[in-house]
Design a protein around this motif. Structure first.
Motif, PDB file in Angstrom:
ATOM      1  N   LEU B 147      29.893  -2.481   7.041  1.00 40.39           N
ATOM      2  CA  LEU B 147      30.470  -3.338   8.060  1.00 40.39           C
ATOM      3  C   LEU B 147      31.589  -2.688   8.861  1.00 40.39           C
ATOM      4  O   LEU B 147      32.214  -1.748   8.414  1.00 40.39           O
ATOM      5  CB  LEU B 147      31.082  -4.560   7.365  1.00 40.39           C
ATOM      6  N   VAL B 340      39.338   1.278   3.928  1.00 45.45           N
ATOM      7  CA  VAL B 340      39.776   2.023   2.749  1.00 45.45           C
ATOM      8  C   VAL B 340      39.860   1.073   1.543  1.00 45.45           C
ATOM      9  O   VAL B 340      39.481   1.428   0.428  1.00 45.45           O
ATOM     10  CB  VAL B 340      41.147   2.683   2.998  1.00 45.45           C
ATOM     11  N   ASP B 341      40.336  -0.131   1.792  1.00 45.17           N
ATOM     12  CA  ASP B 341      40.586  -1.053   0.696  1.00 45.17           C
ATOM     13  C   ASP B 341      39.312  -1.484  -0.008  1.00 45.17           C
ATOM     14  O   ASP B 341      39.224  -1.450  -1.230  1.00 45.17           O
ATOM     15  CB  ASP B 341      41.305  -2.293   1.234  1.00 45.17           C
ATOM     16  N   ASP B 342      38.300  -1.907   0.754  1.00 44.09           N
ATOM     17  CA  ASP B 342      37.081  -2.414   0.112  1.00 44.09           C
ATOM     18  C   ASP B 342      35.839  -2.311   0.985  1.00 44.09           C
ATOM     19  O   ASP B 342      34.836  -2.948   0.686  1.00 44.09           O
ATOM     20  CB  ASP B 342      37.276  -3.851  -0.370  1.00 44.09           C
ATOM     21  N   ARG B 343      35.909  -1.520   2.075  1.00 44.87           N
ATOM     22  CA  ARG B 343      34.765  -1.296   2.971  1.00 44.87           C
ATOM     23  C   ARG B 343      34.357  -2.532   3.762  1.00 44.87           C
ATOM     24  O   ARG B 343      33.258  -2.577   4.306  1.00 44.87           O
ATOM     25  CB  ARG B 343      33.531  -0.778   2.228  1.00 44.87           C
ATOM     26  N   SER B 345      34.614  -7.111   4.234  1.00 43.17           N
ATOM     27  CA  SER B 345      34.321  -8.323   3.456  1.00 43.17           C
ATOM     28  C   SER B 345      32.818  -8.576   3.382  1.00 43.17           C
ATOM     29  O   SER B 345      32.065  -8.141   4.250  1.00 43.17           O
ATOM     30  CB  SER B 345      35.007  -9.537   4.093  1.00 43.17           C
TER      31      SER B 345
END
Lengths: 470, 470
Positions: B147, B340-343, B345
């Motif tokens: 995403l 970076v955090d989680d690609r 939601s």
């Protein structure tokens, strides 16, 4: 368009009116609506609230609203429709996102061997819908409230069963943690490890390069360890001073090597001797084509290995579903870190995936996908052998990618450039070398391509190579 | 149970066999299956693969598998069923999670005024299912791939429309970012701000206490600024040296104060003068019962205000859906931080919520919930007035909580303890004071309770108080 995507929520149209001010109320209302339309905040075709409803909600007489609407219709901002409703006029509103999307969509490669997209066209939509329907029909209300940091019980039970059966892990549901894909899971893990005194992360060389920045941000050094044909060079690991190592044991990324039984044993012995930890990134192990996949290392040493899995390669990256099997001592700190991070993963996705796994739909999907990916891989390797016989594919028959070494007369940069001129995306190995450079090669991702695209892609590459070789 | 939750994925049963070893293959297979059942890795009622399928997948003759199964049936590990299939025997497998769940479920309060759970029993399951069905039928395949860091276009467009209409914001879809609730959004924002040179975060005193740790982890100092009846004390803010401030302007948490027009103007002027930023946490503004909600401050100064919203209070916390409207200069760094955090939601939730909002289901849900919550709040305040007239509720008629000041003869700790002895959960104000203590009060969350529970709860509290007062 018209009515369906719009909303006539009366009174939700927020216009602040000054009842004691000098400007008549209908003019204030007109001005407020006009400004919103001008700024694109009320979009084309939005259905306006009925005059009665808006008057009611704003505490105005209906005549004031009627007057404001009539004025704006006269000015061309609104259109009065025969059904008795009023819409924002088509020409009046901006559509900035659509414009932006158009300018951005120029010139991607026609055929793209970029790694990491599975065949999302095969996402099992019908089975997924059946699962979510059951969840929405059956799950208790409290499932929708805030969550356990480890994730939904149902999913941890279903995944522990699945992984123990299929991946030979030794997982208890209470030692599992659900996360938003490997990205979040690995980041939280490295943060928790750094906070517990771990200092140096060993990574495979070559390997996926994204983890290095995450390790640095968490305050961990990282050090590359060469990957041999049988897996990580454990002697080099022992000399490195690392206290945690990340391995892709079942199918090394990007070389495709499989860690041998001897190397697995040596890794576990290293971890026991140094009181160290092994992170096993089992990203695509379900896709082994030549034999049953090798069981996860986690099953050998559950107290020394963190197992990491993901639905990104097997189902779809857009689901953002990942999972960890944790040694008992890491469960509480990881669950706490997950809560601080985002209060837990979205519950409906978790429950849906739990149902999907528990009913065997996940196995069914994997059984359906394996022969497809195998055909793509076989075709890719065969076509390479025909058209570019001095390109040397390495690694076992597995996963969604193939790596090849480049012949010495060719450079990655020349090859990728010549390919791109032909509308073909191919990608070099350099970003995966921990030191920033190393032997030259290419990594082909084929998961999202059709057989025809794979064949055409290799033909285009052969063209590009023959142009380089004159 | 039996077949439905199990799986007969032939050959997925991973048993590694040594074909050159001294132990006969059927004994190796028996041993592997027996060990998995003993360890609880194959759970009760799991349907085993058919002998044919397992033989096929392991490259064994069928007779070997039949022999192994027969032995394990004889030993009581497996049961042969009349339908021609074989299951793990009920008594043989462990169920650790169920045991644990039983021991953990002791002694929560019978009635709990803990803040922050909306009435999840009213989650609009049917409408949500309609939306997800449309999404699964209609969305293009590529939506399931990785995403944009800002989130799905569809949801950013739908939410910008909604917020501009209902909350008076000035949002463009391209300036919105979807996140996993306020927790993730605020954490990423504070990280990005710290990285861009921001140093000191001002927070309301009293306020939700969770953000302070997040700010500290991001490397920001935090400083409490008193909340007056008209909102934050802007003079104290100006003296504080803060360069960013977080406000709950529409409905202060926990006091319930509404920021006045004068204070809003002063905040915006402060931000312009100091080149500072305002974070507007608009967590429950849709629930105003006495009038239309005050529009968001973001609409006044889109370049100085980050607007933060969430579905946790309006729909359900388990959805983990939140959103930010960002000043243009913050969009790129925030999107990068999210990747970076989680690609990004989870996409199905985003597309489902987009459909839900665009079709007016969100407005419908809010319209349905407002009178329910209003009745609960009115009942709570009325009952308090009858039973505990010297408890002083403050704040406007809004949201999912009420705060009261305690009379001077009572302490929070004595009241909460006496209440808990009667099976009642009530919660003091102390954790919300930035300095760790301040005037004593109680915060009642009523969103997840029934009218009867609210009434009984206040009666129990009155009991507890009269016991304290002798």
């Amino acid at each position: 368009m018209s009515r369906s995507r719009t909303n006539s929520g009366a009174g939700e149209l927020l216009v602040e009116l000054r009842r004691d001010g000098p400007v008549p109320l209908h003019q204030q209302l007109e001005g407020g609506i006009r400004e919103r339309i001008r700024q694109g905040l009320l979009r084309s075709d939005t259905v306006m609230p009925s005059t009665r409803a808006l008057a009611n909600d704003l505490g105005l007489s209906r005549g004031v609203v009627v007057e404001a609407y009539q004025q704006l219709v006269a000015e061309g901002y609104l259109v009065s429709r025969t059904g008795g409703y009023t819409q924002v006029a088509p020409a009046a509103a901006r559509t900035p996102l659509a414009d932006e999307a158009r300018t951005q969509s120029t010139g991607p490669p026609k055929i793209d061997f970029k790694y990491s997209r599975p065949d999302v066209s095969q996402f099992p939509r019908a089975a997924w819908l059946r699962s979510i329907r059951r969840v929405l029909n059956e799950t208790p209300h409290l499932s929708f409230a805030y969550l356990d940091g480890r994730g939904a019980d149902e999913l941890r039970v279903a995944l522990a069963d699945y992984l123990n059966r299929v991946r030979g892990t030794s997982a208890r549901a209470e030692d599992m943690l659900i996360c938003n894909g490997f990205a979040q899971g690995s980041r939280l893990l490295l943060q928790v490890l750094a906070a517990s005194g771990f200092r140096r992360l060993a990574i495979e060389d070559p390997s996926d390069n994204e983890l290095r920045d995450v390790a640095a941000a968490a305050g961990l050094e990282s050090v590359g360890i060469p990957v041999l044909e049988s897996g990580l060079d454990v002697e080099a690991l022992a000399r490195s001073g690392a206290d945690v190592v990340l391995v892709t044991a079942a199918h090394q990324f990007p070389t495709g090597a499989v860690t041998s039984a001897e190397t697995r044993a040596a890794l576990v012995a290293w971890a026991a001797e140094r009181d160290a930890l092994i992170i096993e990134d089992d990203y695509d192990a379900e896709y082994r084509y030549d034999r049953e996949p090798i069981g996860a290392m986690q099953g050998l040493a559950p107290d020394r290995v963190v197992y990491a899995g993901t639905a990104s390669k097997t189902l779809a990256p857009g689901l953002r579903l990942g999972w960890l099997i944790l040694p008992g001592r890491l469960v509480e700190p990881m669950a706490a870190a997950k809560i601080v991070d985002d209060r837990g993963s979205a519950v409906l996705d978790q429950l849906t995936f739990a149902d999907f796994v528990a009913r065997g739909e996940f196995d069914r999907h994997l059984r359906r996908m394996r022969p497809r990916y195998r055909r793509l891989r076989d075709l890719l390797v065969e076509r390479l052998g025909e058209r570019l016989p001095d390109f040397e594919p390495i690694g076992v028959s597995a996963g969604l990618h193939v790596m090849v070494w480049l012949p010495p007369d060719l450079s990655e940069s020349a090859v990728t450039r010549a390919a791109l001129e032909r509308g073909l995306g191919v990608y070099g190995l350099q970003p995966y070398w921990v030191g920033g450079s190393g032997p030259e090669g290419l990594v082909f991702g084929y998961g999202g391509l059709t057989e025809r695209e794979v064949a055409e892609g290799i033909d285009l590459l052969a063209d590009a190579i023959s142009s380089l070789r004159g």
